[in-house]
Write a protein that holds these residues in place. Structure first.
Motif: not given
Lengths: 139, 139
Positions: A84-89, B106-114, B121-125
Motif C-alpha cells: 500500500d505504501a509503495i502504491a501511495r508514494s 485513476k487505477e492507482l487510486r483504486r488500488m490504494v482505496e481497495d 494474500s488478499e491485497c488488491r494492490v
DNA sequence: CTAGAATCTACAGCCACCAGAGGTTCAAGA
DNA sequence: TCTTGAACCTCTGGTGGCTGTAGATTCTAG
C-alpha cells in the motif's frame, strides 16, 4: 520435464526475449532450470510473474519498487501495508507529474497561439524559449 | 578580450559544467575560442543560447527538437512555421502523456482505496498488478 | 536427417546527463 | 613575483530500462 521456453514466455506477456533475460540479470525472474543444451526453462507461474512486472512497469513503477513488490508477493503472509505504501508514494509522484505537465501544456498552448506566423525574428515560440521570464511561472 | 569561462556560463544558466561540455560534444553550443591554456571561452550571447536550451529541456523538448529550433534561431529570416510545428507536435505529445497519467492515477487510486489493510494474500494492490484485466482499461 | 527457427553469450548503443580521477591553468592576495 | 587553491582540462564509466547485433549452438517439425 520440459517447461516453457523463453520465447513462449515473452510472447505470453507481450515482452521481448531480451527483456526477459535482462530481468533475470537484475534478479527479478529466473528460469527454474536449463535444458541440456542450456536453454532457459520456465514454470507456468513465471508467466504471471512476468505479467506482474510488465504491468507494474506500464504503470510507471521503477525496477526497485517492483523488486520490493515482488518480495511481498514471494511471502504472502506479510502485511499489505508495505504494498500500500509503495502504491501511495507512487500515486503522489504521478500527481506531481500531472501537475507539471499541465503547467507545461498551458505554456505550450500559449506559445502556439502567440505564433505570429511571420518570421522567426518575431516568433513568440523562439522568444518564449529564449527567456524564462515569459513563462506563466513556476516550473 | 577574454570571454566567459565555462563555470560562469554554467552558473548563469543554472547548469552543470559537465552538461555544457556535453552540449558542445553533441554540437549545440561551442566556445568561440580557447585560452592559451586550453580553457573554453564563451561569448555573452552564449548565455542566452544556453538558457534557451535549458528552458526547452525543462519544457520536455528532446535534444533533436532543440537542435532544430536552434537552427531556426541561427537564421532568423526563415519562417516561423517550422518552430510552430515543433511546438504543436510537442503539445500533442504532452496532451497524450497527461491522459495516460490520468488513467494511471485513476487505477492507482483504486488500488490504494481497495487495499484490505490485511495480508498480501488478499491485497488488491498485488492482485491488480498481477492481472491486467483488473484495469479500467486502455493503457 | 536436415533445414531453419529459436536460443545461447557477449558486447555495444540509446538518452541526457552526472561523477570521479588525475593532471593543468588561472586569478587573487601577500 | 610568487604562491595557493579554485577552476579548468580530458578521459572513463555509470545511471535506467531496455534494445539490437554477431556469431555460435540447440531445438523441432517435416
Amino acid at each position: 520435464m520440459s517447461g516453457i521456453a523463453i520465447g513462449k514466455l515473452a510472447g505470453l506477456a507481450a515482452t521481448k526475449v531480451q527483456t526477459v533475460r535482462y530481468y533475470e540479470e537484475i534478479g527479478l525472474i529466473a528460469p527454474f532450470m536449463r535444458s541440456e543444451g542450456g536453454h532457459r526453462l520456465y514454470n507456468p507461474e513465471d508467466v504471471r510473474r512476468l505479467k506482474f512486472v510488465r504491468h507494474a512497469r506500464e504503470l510507471g513503477f521503477g525496477i526497485e519498487e517492483i523488486r520490493e513488490l515482488l518480495q511481498l508477493v514471494d511471502k504472502p503472509e506479510t502485511s499489505c501495508a508495505a504494498a500500500d505504501a509503495i502504491a501511495r508514494s507512487h500515486l503522489e509522484q504521478v500527481e506531481i507529474r500531472i501537475e507539471k505537465l499541465k503547467a507545461l501544456r498551458k505554456e505550450l498552448r500559449r506559445m502556439v497561439e502567440d505564433c505570429s506566423h511571420g518570421h522567426v525574428s518575431e516568433c513568440r515560440v523562439i522568444e518564449i524559449l529564449s527567456d524564462h521570464r515569459h513563462c506563466g511561472g513556476e516550473h
